[in-house]
Scaffold this motif. Structure first.
Motif, PDB file in Angstrom:
ATOM      1  N   GLN A 286       0.849  -1.200   0.000  1.00  0.00           N
ATOM      2  CA  GLN A 286       0.000   0.000   0.000  1.00  0.00           C
ATOM      3  C   GLN A 286       0.879   1.243   0.000  1.00  0.00           C
ATOM      4  N   ARG A 316       5.339   2.404  11.577  1.00  0.00           N
ATOM      5  CA  ARG A 316       4.282   1.772  12.373  1.00  0.00           C
ATOM      6  C   ARG A 316       3.030   2.637  12.440  1.00  0.00           C
ATOM      7  N   LEU A 319       0.378   2.365   9.600  1.00  0.00           N
ATOM      8  CA  LEU A 319      -0.188   1.040   9.363  1.00  0.00           C
ATOM      9  C   LEU A 319      -1.353   0.787  10.305  1.00  0.00           C
ATOM     10  N   GLY A 321      -2.414  -1.981  11.666  1.00  0.00           N
ATOM     11  CA  GLY A 321      -2.094  -2.874  12.769  1.00  0.00           C
ATOM     12  C   GLY A 321      -0.920  -2.412  13.606  1.00  0.00           C
ATOM     13  N   SER A 322      -0.445  -1.187  13.361  1.00  0.00           N
ATOM     14  CA  SER A 322       0.656  -0.602  14.121  1.00  0.00           C
ATOM     15  C   SER A 322       1.843  -1.568  14.229  1.00  0.00           C
ATOM     16  N   ASP A 325       1.700  -5.006  12.323  1.00  0.00           N
ATOM     17  CA  ASP A 325       1.915  -4.896  10.880  1.00  0.00           C
ATOM     18  C   ASP A 325       3.372  -4.567  10.567  1.00  0.00           C
ATOM     19  N   ARG A 326       3.975  -3.774  11.431  1.00  0.00           N
ATOM     20  CA  ARG A 326       5.380  -3.441  11.213  1.00  0.00           C
ATOM     21  C   ARG A 326       6.256  -4.694  11.300  1.00  0.00           C
ATOM     22  N   LYS A 328       5.480  -7.676  10.528  1.00  0.00           N
ATOM     23  CA  LYS A 328       5.291  -8.459   9.305  1.00  0.00           C
ATOM     24  C   LYS A 328       6.134  -7.875   8.164  1.00  0.00           C
ATOM     25  N   ASN A 329       6.135  -6.537   8.052  1.00  0.00           N
ATOM     26  CA  ASN A 329       6.959  -5.898   7.026  1.00  0.00           C
ATOM     27  C   ASN A 329       8.444  -6.160   7.266  1.00  0.00           C
ATOM     28  N   ASN A 394       3.906 -13.881  13.712  1.00  0.00           N
ATOM     29  CA  ASN A 394       4.071 -13.108  14.942  1.00  0.00           C
ATOM     30  C   ASN A 394       3.832 -14.032  16.132  1.00  0.00           C
ATOM     31  N   ASN A 430      -0.431 -13.932  14.975  1.00  0.00           N
ATOM     32  CA  ASN A 430      -1.260 -12.782  14.580  1.00  0.00           C
ATOM     33  C   ASN A 430      -0.706 -12.130  13.315  1.00  0.00           C
TER      34      ASN A 430
END
Length: 430
Positions: A286, A316, A319, A321-322, A325-326, A328-329, A394, A430
């Motif tokens: 995104q 973070r 995103l 999911g803060s 999500d960070r 995961k990236n 996660n 997660n």
């Protein structure tokens, strides 16, 4: 009546040139006899011999009747040969039998053998030299022997990979370009457990806001024992309080999983590695714009340089999911980076390999037992995760407590059992 051919009288012989001639006229080029330097032969007539052919008399001999000295020395002049002429000893031309032999054919088998030996020797010397050069650049600063009350070892190998926000060695301009700020000290920006074994590799991110208990520990600098009080903090606070050793102790206490190796990299080192390999291609899910990290990225495939890559893994707030999500990236990027480093275009290109190794090894902090082969194994395992041969997730979370992320105890227990037994991970995160 004499025995000489017609017209050959004594006067003729005296007036001619040759042996006994009073004339200074030179010998014919027909034959140049060898003159013996030394004692003269005894006087007396030489042996008589019948004339050659049609009345031609035998040529007189100086010593033995053959034009040789008494010691058998023959320089070749008695045969009419000229020094250096073709066919003569030491001559340069072809012999009497025709043209001389040409240059011998090259021994290609011998040449190939010695070329192969030379190449192999050069490769061995280069490899050994590179190994010792690289090994000397590792910063082995973390002493896991200081960690107390450790869990028992399981199957496979567990690495704790830490990304710190250390700004050590960075100039003011670099801090500005990388949007790192100027905070003193260092904190953990990301933490991951990488498990390698016979059933594939598993990469597990530990959110920095995870709720954990600080156990009893021995101070890394003071050597003093600090008793646990049941105090709960965010996971990254353990690192801020007493560095890598306390972080390892805290994770092992809260999971029951023994960590075999520790690897840490700071902001500058991370960016330098990315630039050294020529950037890393990523598919950005995104549009991302985050003033705090400096990220300003568009959706889609693109090659990230060191500055953009650091901004991407630190983002973070942009995103949904803060921190989850960070992480995961971060997993995606580190796996892509490992794949880029392990490609033939990097490994077989010394102009890319050595700068990459130099940038990476200079900026890595590892435990005292970490070797180059352990480090290489870690990178290959991360590459396998990105290639679909492993699992990335996660740490399972069940909710929050006091603003911290609470782990799902049942899932964490099962996950740790599977890792310790080196089983295929079936737990989802997660």
């Amino acid at each position: 009546m004499n025995d000489w051919p017609e017209g050959w009288s004594g006067d003729n012989r005296r007036s001619g040139y040759g042996r006994g001639s009073a004339s200074a006229r030179p010998e014919s080029a027909r034959v140049m006899r060898q003159v013996r330097r030394g004692q003269a032969p005894p006087p007396g007539p030489g042996p008589s011999a019948p004339p050659y052919g049609a009345g031609v008399p035998q040529q007189p001999s100086y010593v033995d009747g053959r034009g040789h000295g008494g010691d058998g020395y023959d320089s070749g002049y008695n045969t009419g040969q000229v020094y250096g002429s073709p066919g003569s000893p030491g001559g340069r031309g072809p012999g009497p039998g025709g043209p001389g032999p040409g240059r011998p054919a090259p021994d290609w088998r011998r040449r190939i053998k010695w070329t192969a030996i030379t190449v192999v020797t050069a490769l061995v010397v280069t490899t050994v030299g590179t190994y010792f050069w690289a090994d000397s650049k590792l910063n082995r600063e973390v002493d896991l022997s200081k960690v107390i009350e450790r869990p028992g070892a399981g199957e496979g190998t567990n690495y704790l990979i830490v990304g710190s926000d250390s700004r050590e060695g960075m100039t003011d301009e670099q801090k500005k370009d990388l949007h790192t700020g100027s905070a003193e000290g260092k904190r953990t920006d990301s933490m991951m457990i990488l498990h390698t074994g016979d059933n594939g590799s598993t990469l597990i991110s530990l959110p920095r806001d995870s709720d954990v208990e600080i156990p009893s520990f021995v101070g890394s600098e003071s050597g003093k024992t600090y008793k646990g009080t049941g105090r709960h903090v965010k996971l990254n606070a353990a690192y801020a309080e007493d560095g890598p050793e306390l972080l390892v102790r805290t994770i092992e206490h809260n999971t029951g999983l023994r960590l075999d190796h520790y690897v840490e990299i700071g902001f500058a080192g991370f960016a330098n590695i990315v630039d050294a390999v020529g950037g890393v291609e990523m598919d950005i899910p995104q549009d991302i714009k985050d003033p705090k990290s400096g990220a300003d990225l568009k959706k889609g495939k693109q090659t990230l340089n060191g500055e953009d890559a650091l901004a991407f893994v630190r983002t973070r707030y942009a995103l949904a999911g803060s921190d989850l999500d960070r992480t995961k990236n971060q997993q995606k990027f580190l796996s892509a980076l490992a794949s880029q480093v392990a490609t033939p275009s990097t490994v077989l290109n010394p102009f890319k390999l050595y700068p990459t190794m130099g940038a990476g090894l200079d900026s890595l902090i590892v435990d005292k037992d970490m070797g180059l082969f352990d480090l290489a194994s870690m990178f290959w395992a991360m590459k396998s995760v990105s290639g679909g041969d492993g699992t990335s997730m996660n740490m399972p979370v069940s909710g929050s407590v006091g603003g911290n992320l609470k782990w799902d105890d049942a899932k964490v227990k099962k996950l740790v059992e599977q890792l310790k037994n080196d089983e295929k991970v079936t737990v989802s995160g997660n």
